[in-house]
Design an enzyme around this catalytic site. Structure first.
Site, short mmCIF file in Angstrom:
data_model
loop_
_atom_site.label_atom_id
_atom_site.label_comp_id
_atom_site.label_asym_id
_atom_site.label_seq_id
_atom_site.Cartn_x
_atom_site.Cartn_y
_atom_site.Cartn_z
N ASP A 157 -92.94 7.61 5.08
CA ASP A 157 -94.05 6.78 4.58
C ASP A 157 -93.91 5.36 5.15
O ASP A 157 -92.95 5.05 5.86
CB ASP A 157 -94.06 6.79 3.04
CG ASP A 157 -92.82 6.15 2.42
OD1 ASP A 157 -92.46 5.03 2.82
OD2 ASP A 157 -92.20 6.78 1.53
N HIS A 196 -86.50 9.70 10.70
CA HIS A 196 -87.27 10.96 10.73
C HIS A 196 -88.73 10.74 11.11
O HIS A 196 -89.59 11.56 10.79
CB HIS A 196 -87.15 11.68 9.38
CG HIS A 196 -85.73 12.11 9.10
ND1 HIS A 196 -85.26 12.46 7.86
CD2 HIS A 196 -84.67 12.25 9.94
CE1 HIS A 196 -83.97 12.79 7.93
NE2 HIS A 196 -83.59 12.66 9.19
N ALA A 244 -84.18 3.20 -7.85
CA ALA A 244 -84.49 2.19 -6.83
C ALA A 244 -85.31 1.04 -7.43
O ALA A 244 -85.02 -0.13 -7.17
CB ALA A 244 -85.26 2.85 -5.69
#
Ligand code: OAD
Length: 260
Positions: free
Chosen positions: A104, A119, A237
């Protein structure tokens, strides 16, 4: 208020060069599913071998393209969470390099520049011959397994594919090397929201340990990477990173106002 472990605060306070390795858990509180959570993880609902390889795309391009377009729509609709924003703010006062396995763009939208997208990037579409392709603001399928024929490259007529790294493919040129160089040159590695199940990304915490770089893991669950962590902080997070950065800010303010 979230309690920040004092040893994590001490490491972060003195670190000049910080690398933050992020995984899907980083974006979980933005509403994007992780891969391996039981029930909700993408790989517990969909078969990676049918959707995330060059062979799968060759066998059924419309299925694979539809699935990635669905995910692209979810990413477009998601917003960076407090953890993404806190990393961007930390980078304004220290050398913070982000290495992410996420495809993202939430770090970028929070204002960070990402050193390495290990990735790839879901929204960087390109054709099978490698020409970039702009999907524009086109309508994206609302259902995961809705079949959509991939467009063809206007230059070479090859099929367009998502800009992610599929299983069995190489990482983007230089992505691992720049991440490894940054880890070796850092004085703190913070590992956020990754299970450590996928290599070579999962090697970076071990590399840090070999080079004497302390590792803080931020993850609500223990992972395969926990043995490399000097501090395993069981938080999320969007709670942990803002609390850590706020603690650093408070200490800096106290330094400025302290009579010497
Ligand atoms: P995983 O789904 O394997 O792991 C997600 C991790 O995030 C788990 O350890 C969770 O405990 C943790 N987590 C969940 N919610 C969290 C939160 N709010 N805050 C912090 N941590 C949280 O995802 P990744 O490790 O990113 O690769 O997966 C690695 C790679 O496997 C992905 O990049 C993808 C996938 O196959 C490719 O597509 C090549």
């Amino acid at each position: 208020m979230v309690h920040v472990p004092s040893d994590a605060r001490a490491l972060a306070r003195t670190a000049q060069r910080v690398v933050v390795l992020t995984g899907a858990g980083m974006s979980a509180e933005s509403g994007l599913a992780t891969f391996r959570a039981p029930d909700t993880g993408l790989w517990s609902r969909y078969r990676p071998e049918a959707l995330a390889s060059a062979e799968a795309f060759a066998a059924d391009p419309a299925l694979v393209w539809g699935w990635y377009c669905w995910r692209a729509g979810l990413v477009r609709a998601a917003r960076p969470n407090a953890g993404h924003h806190a990393l961007a703010s930390w980078a304004r006062r220290a050398d913070v390099r982000i290495v992410t396995q996420n495809v993202d763009d939430l770090h970028e939208r929070a204002g960070s520049s990402v050193l390495s997208h290990l990735h790839g990037s879901l929204l960087d579409f390109r054709c099978l011959a490698g020409h970039p392709y702009d999907l524009g603001r086109s309508e994206l399928p609302p259902e995961a397994l809705e079949r959509v024929d991939p467009p063809r490259c206007p230059r070479c007529r090859a099929l367009v594919r998502p800009g992610v790294v599929w299983f069995g493919e190489n990482l983007p040129d230089g992505a691992l090397e720049s991440a490894a160089d940054a880890v070796r040159a850092s004085d703190l590695l913070v590992v956020v929201g990754t299970s450590g199940a996928v290599y070579p990304a999962a090697r970076l915490p071990g590399l840090a340990s070999q080079h004497g770089v302390p590792v803080i893991e931020i993850n609500p669950e223990p992972t395969d990477l926990s043995p490399y962590a000097d501090i395993s902080w069981r938080t999320t997070a969007a709670l942990g990173i803002p609390a850590l950065v706020a603690a650093l800010d408070r200490e800096q303010d106290a330094d400025v106002t302290r009579v010497r």
